[in-house]
Design an enzyme around this catalytic site. Sequence first.
Site, short mmCIF file in Angstrom:
data_model
loop_
_atom_site.label_atom_id
_atom_site.label_comp_id
_atom_site.label_asym_id
_atom_site.label_seq_id
_atom_site.Cartn_x
_atom_site.Cartn_y
_atom_site.Cartn_z
N LYS A 108 0.85 -1.19 0.00
CA LYS A 108 0.00 0.00 0.00
C LYS A 108 0.89 1.24 0.00
O LYS A 108 1.73 1.41 0.88
CB LYS A 108 -0.92 0.02 1.21
CG LYS A 108 -1.87 1.22 1.17
CD LYS A 108 -2.54 1.47 2.50
CE LYS A 108 -3.05 2.90 2.52
NZ LYS A 108 -3.48 3.33 3.86
N GLY A 125 -8.02 9.33 10.15
CA GLY A 125 -8.24 9.40 11.59
C GLY A 125 -9.33 10.35 12.03
O GLY A 125 -9.54 10.54 13.23
#
Length: 338
Positions: free
Chosen positions: A181, A242
Site C-alpha cells: 500500500k 483518523g
Amino acid sequence: MTGMAHTDGTITISVNGEHKRVTAGITLAELAESLGLVPEKVAVERNLEVVPRSTLTQVVVEDGDELEIVHFVGGGDHAQPITDDTWTVAGRTFRSRLIVGTGKYKDFAQNAAAVAASGAEIVTVAVRRVNVSDPNAPMLTDYIDPKKVTYLPNTAGCFSAEDAIRTLRLAREAGGWDLVKLEVLGEARTLYPNMRETLKATEVLVREGFKPMVYCVDDPIAAKQLEEAGAVAIMPLGAPIGSGLGIQNQVTIRQIVEGANVPVLVDAGVGQASDAAVAMELGCDGVLMNTAIAEAKDPVLMAAAMKAAVEGGRMSYRAGRMGKRRYADPSSPLSGLI
C-alpha cells in the site's frame, strides 16, 4: 483404458472420483447432460487429458475411463450466495472486503482479537525500524500470523516519493512482499496525499515489479492517472485520516468506481458502521480502516460491527436499490378502501 461392456450393456467409469455405470456407447456430451450439466458450460479431462469442448459430442466414453468434469461459475451472477462473492487484486482473491490496520491499539493482543472479529484477510502494517535495544520486544507477527492473514506493508508517515520507495524496497527485502500500500502525504496537518509525489512513486514501484494499492484524493481524474501508471487498486479517502467523519463526497467516489478497471477501496475517514455500509453501497470493492476500530470504546465489538456493515452494504449494492421518488408511493393500493 479400453475395456468390454458388461453383459447388461453398461460400462464402469469414474467421474470426479466416483464410480458410475453408464450405457455403453454414450458420448461425453450425453454423459454431461445425464448428470444435469450443460455440455457447453463444462470442461472435461479424460484420463488426464483435456478433451476439447468442440469434440464432446463425438468422443465416446469407454470402460475404465477416469473423467474429471468442472464447470465455470459466473462472477456477477446475482443468484450466487454471498459466500461466493469474492474480489481479486493483483491476482489474489479474497472473501472479506474489510481491510484493517494495526496501529493505535492498546496492545498486540487487542489488535489480534479485533482482526479476528472483523474477519479481515488483509492487515496493513507500517514498516518501522527494528528495536535494536530490545530484540526480545513482542512483535506483531507473534499475534497475527502472516501465513493466515495477508500483510500489506504501507508507507505511513512518508512525505516524499523517495522515502516511500525506499520503505517498500526494505519491506520487500524483509518479507518478500510485492503487494503493497502506497501513501505519500502532503503535510502533517491534513495528512492529505501529495498526488504529484504519489504518481511519481507509483511509476517507479511498478517498474520495479511492485503491485501498489494506492491511497489518493477522491478525484476521478487522479484515480484514472494512477490506474494508467499501474496501480493495482485505487484507494480514495472518504475523509481525512483518523477523522471519523465518514464519506464526505459520495459523488466523486461513485465516479471513481464507475471509471475504474481495478478494485476501488475507500481508505480513511470511516467512523461508524453506517459509513462502511455507504462505501459498499456506492459500489466500492472494499473498505480500509484503522482508527474507527482501534479508538472505539470496545474495539472488538466495533470490528464485528464493521464486518456486518461491509457485508450488508455489499449485499444492498448487489441487490440493486429502488429508485428514488420525490413523492410518496403507497405500498398498499388506495383504491377500493372502505
